[in-house]
Structures are given as structure tokens and as C-alpha cells.
Design a protein around this motif. Structure first.
Motif, short mmCIF file in Angstrom:
data_model
loop_
_atom_site.label_atom_id
_atom_site.label_comp_id
_atom_site.label_asym_id
_atom_site.label_seq_id
_atom_site.Cartn_x
_atom_site.Cartn_y
_atom_site.Cartn_z
N LYS A 10 -15.00 -34.98 7.86
CA LYS A 10 -15.30 -35.22 6.44
C LYS A 10 -15.34 -33.89 5.67
O LYS A 10 -16.12 -33.74 4.73
CB LYS A 10 -16.63 -35.96 6.33
CG LYS A 10 -16.60 -37.35 6.93
CD LYS A 10 -17.96 -38.00 6.93
CE LYS A 10 -18.32 -38.43 5.54
NZ LYS A 10 -19.58 -39.18 5.50
N TRP A 11 -14.49 -32.96 6.05
CA TRP A 11 -14.51 -31.61 5.48
C TRP A 11 -14.24 -31.59 3.98
O TRP A 11 -14.66 -30.68 3.28
CB TRP A 11 -13.51 -30.70 6.18
CG TRP A 11 -12.08 -31.07 5.92
CD1 TRP A 11 -11.33 -31.96 6.62
CD2 TRP A 11 -11.24 -30.58 4.88
NE1 TRP A 11 -10.07 -32.06 6.09
CE2 TRP A 11 -9.99 -31.22 5.01
CE3 TRP A 11 -11.42 -29.66 3.84
CZ2 TRP A 11 -8.93 -30.97 4.15
CZ3 TRP A 11 -10.36 -29.42 2.99
CH2 TRP A 11 -9.14 -30.06 3.15
N ASN A 12 -13.57 -32.60 3.44
CA ASN A 12 -13.22 -32.58 2.02
C ASN A 12 -14.05 -33.56 1.19
O ASN A 12 -13.76 -33.76 0.03
CB ASN A 12 -11.74 -32.86 1.84
CG ASN A 12 -11.34 -34.22 2.38
OD1 ASN A 12 -12.10 -34.86 3.09
ND2 ASN A 12 -10.14 -34.65 2.05
N ASP A 13 -15.11 -34.14 1.76
CA ASP A 13 -15.97 -35.07 1.04
C ASP A 13 -17.20 -34.32 0.53
O ASP A 13 -18.14 -34.07 1.27
CB ASP A 13 -16.39 -36.22 1.96
CG ASP A 13 -17.28 -37.22 1.26
OD1 ASP A 13 -17.38 -37.19 0.02
OD2 ASP A 13 -17.89 -38.05 1.97
N PHE A 14 -17.16 -33.96 -0.75
CA PHE A 14 -18.27 -33.22 -1.35
C PHE A 14 -19.21 -34.12 -2.14
O PHE A 14 -20.20 -33.66 -2.68
CB PHE A 14 -17.74 -32.12 -2.28
CG PHE A 14 -17.17 -30.95 -1.54
CD1 PHE A 14 -17.92 -29.82 -1.31
CD2 PHE A 14 -15.86 -30.98 -1.07
CE1 PHE A 14 -17.40 -28.74 -0.63
CE2 PHE A 14 -15.32 -29.91 -0.40
CZ PHE A 14 -16.10 -28.79 -0.18
N SER A 15 -18.91 -35.41 -2.22
CA SER A 15 -19.71 -36.28 -3.08
C SER A 15 -20.46 -37.37 -2.32
O SER A 15 -21.22 -38.11 -2.92
CB SER A 15 -18.82 -36.92 -4.14
OG SER A 15 -17.82 -37.70 -3.50
N GLY A 16 -20.27 -37.49 -1.03
CA GLY A 16 -20.96 -38.52 -0.26
C GLY A 16 -22.40 -38.12 0.03
O GLY A 16 -23.00 -37.32 -0.68
N THR A 18 -25.30 -37.26 3.37
CA THR A 18 -25.52 -36.92 4.77
C THR A 18 -27.02 -36.90 5.02
O THR A 18 -27.77 -36.30 4.25
CB THR A 18 -24.92 -35.54 5.10
OG1 THR A 18 -23.51 -35.59 4.89
CG2 THR A 18 -25.18 -35.15 6.54
N ALA A 63 -19.33 -28.54 2.41
CA ALA A 63 -19.22 -29.99 2.16
C ALA A 63 -20.45 -30.72 2.69
O ALA A 63 -21.02 -31.58 1.99
CB ALA A 63 -17.95 -30.53 2.80
N ARG A 67 -23.29 -32.69 0.46
CA ARG A 67 -23.64 -34.09 0.74
C ARG A 67 -25.13 -34.23 1.04
O ARG A 67 -25.76 -35.20 0.66
CB ARG A 67 -22.81 -34.62 1.91
CG ARG A 67 -21.36 -34.83 1.57
CD ARG A 67 -20.63 -35.65 2.62
NE ARG A 67 -20.83 -35.21 3.98
CZ ARG A 67 -20.01 -34.38 4.62
NH1 ARG A 67 -18.94 -33.91 4.02
NH2 ARG A 67 -20.26 -34.04 5.87
#
Length: 100
Positions: A10-16, A18, A63, A67
Motif C-alpha cells: 500500500k505504498w501509494n495509499d496516503f488517504s486510507g 492504519t 504513506a 494513514r
């Protein structure tokens, strides 16, 4: 290890979002991986090995940090402030605090 691989995927998911455990397990594995990289660097004499590793891991680390702060309900750009990001990453999930 599964948390580390999950974060890399998920290296490019900055809006989810964690959770705490995923963030800290990633941080632990990221930090502990410096030991074998240092040993390999000492044995081979390749001085820039850790710099290359850190550069590659910069985007996945940012990222998962974004998250994590998003999950805690904080402004995710606070993760860009050195050392403050680790303190803010300890905050509980916004969803968890609403349930209490």
C-alpha cells in the motif's frame, strides 16, 4: 513481517487508515532491518547501502505515517515534522475514541 509487506503493498495509499499495531510493527521491522544492512555494509564495504535502503523506504514510511495520523483524526501533514510524527502516531484511532 506480514505488516511490513502489507505496508509495502500500500505504498501509494496516503488517504486510507492504519491501526496502531500495523504502524508500530512496520516501524519495528523497518528499524531492525538496519542491523543486517549494517552488517552487509561492513562486510562488503559498500558505504551507501543504508542510504539506498532509506531512500527506497521513504515513500512507504510516509504513506503509513499519513494513514496512521488520518486514522487518529489528526492532520496527516503533521507526520512531516521530525520526531513529532512518532509521538502523534501513538494516539488512538478516532473511531475507538468515539465508541467510549
Amino acid at each position: 513481517m506480514k505488516y511490513f509487506i502489507k505496508a509495502l503493498r500500500k505504498w501509494n495509499d496516503f488517504s486510507g487508515k492504519t491501526d496502531l499495531k500495523s504502524f508500530w510493527m512496520f516501524f519495528l521491522f523497518f528499524s531492525l532491518s538496519a542491523i543486517p544492512i549494517g552488517i552487509i555494509r561492513a562486510l562488503t564495504g559498500f558505504e551507501h547501502l543504508f542510504t539506498i535502503y532509506s531512500t527506497i523506504m521513504l515513500i512507504p514510511y510516509a504513506a503509513i505515517g499519513f494513514r496512521r495520523l488520518n486514522d487518529a483524526g489528526l492532520n496527516r501533514f503533521l507526520f512531516l515534522i521530525p520526531f513529532v510524527n512518532l509521538i502523534l502516531a501513538v494516539f488512538p484511532s478516532k473511531f475507538e475514541t468515539e465508541l467510549e
